[in-house]
Design a protein around this motif. Sequence first.
Motif, PDB file in Angstrom:
ATOM      1  N   SER A 111     115.576  59.493 -11.328  1.00  0.00           N
ATOM      2  CA  SER A 111     116.332  60.695 -11.684  1.00  0.00           C
ATOM      3  C   SER A 111     117.604  60.803 -10.855  1.00  0.00           C
ATOM      4  N   ARG A 112     117.542  60.359  -9.606  1.00  0.00           N
ATOM      5  CA  ARG A 112     118.732  60.382  -8.758  1.00  0.00           C
ATOM      6  C   ARG A 112     119.815  59.482  -9.330  1.00  0.00           C
ATOM      7  N   ARG A 113     119.418  58.342  -9.862  1.00  0.00           N
ATOM      8  CA  ARG A 113     120.378  57.427 -10.465  1.00  0.00           C
ATOM      9  C   ARG A 113     121.010  58.069 -11.697  1.00  0.00           C
ATOM     10  N   GLY A 114     120.208  58.744 -12.501  1.00  0.00           N
ATOM     11  CA  GLY A 114     120.727  59.449 -13.664  1.00  0.00           C
ATOM     12  C   GLY A 114     121.677  60.569 -13.269  1.00  0.00           C
ATOM     13  N   LYS A 161     122.970  70.636 -12.559  1.00  0.00           N
ATOM     14  CA  LYS A 161     122.314  71.703 -11.786  1.00  0.00           C
ATOM     15  C   LYS A 161     120.793  71.620 -11.914  1.00  0.00           C
ATOM     16  N   GLU A 162     120.307  71.361 -13.129  1.00  0.00           N
ATOM     17  CA  GLU A 162     118.863  71.250 -13.336  1.00  0.00           C
ATOM     18  C   GLU A 162     118.285  70.056 -12.585  1.00  0.00           C
ATOM     19  N   LEU A 163     118.973  68.922 -12.658  1.00  0.00           N
ATOM     20  CA  LEU A 163     118.475  67.729 -11.966  1.00  0.00           C
ATOM     21  C   LEU A 163     118.542  67.899 -10.452  1.00  0.00           C
ATOM     22  N   LEU A 210     115.440  67.362  -7.964  1.00  0.00           N
ATOM     23  CA  LEU A 210     115.438  66.402  -6.858  1.00  0.00           C
ATOM     24  C   LEU A 210     115.172  67.068  -5.506  1.00  0.00           C
ATOM     25  N   LYS A 211     115.421  68.361  -5.394  1.00  0.00           N
ATOM     26  CA  LYS A 211     115.071  69.061  -4.153  1.00  0.00           C
ATOM     27  C   LYS A 211     113.559  69.167  -4.020  1.00  0.00           C
ATOM     28  N   ARG A 212     112.865  69.302  -5.162  1.00  0.00           N
ATOM     29  CA  ARG A 212     111.407  69.383  -5.144  1.00  0.00           C
ATOM     30  C   ARG A 212     110.763  68.002  -5.076  1.00  0.00           C
ATOM     31  N   HIS A 213     111.439  66.988  -5.631  1.00  0.00           N
ATOM     32  CA  HIS A 213     110.893  65.637  -5.699  1.00  0.00           C
ATOM     33  C   HIS A 213     111.902  64.640  -5.120  1.00  0.00           C
TER      34      HIS A 213
END
Length: 88
Positions: A51-54, A36-38, A42-45
């Motif tokens: 991070s998307r891969r993580g 949820k945090e990631l 990702l919505k902001r960046h």
Amino acid sequence: MRTPHKKEKIIKEYQTHKEDTGSAEVQIAVTTTRIKELSTHLKRHPKDKHSRRGLLAMVNKRRKLLNYLSKDSPKSYKNIVKKLGLKR
């Protein structure tokens, strides 16, 4: 941002016994909060590919844990899915 205090609170909420820190239920709950945090990050960046891969790795890990829990303990599986509000 997830702090050790928040993680400890999540562990206490989902643990099956007093010493439990690594059961499937706890791992699923902790991973779900990280997802949820990631997702909000990702919505902001949107160009943050690392991070998307993580995030995808965490989603796959959670899926594997949920599959294991559904086979091992269907009652616990239903409870955790209901508590976390997952679509499974």
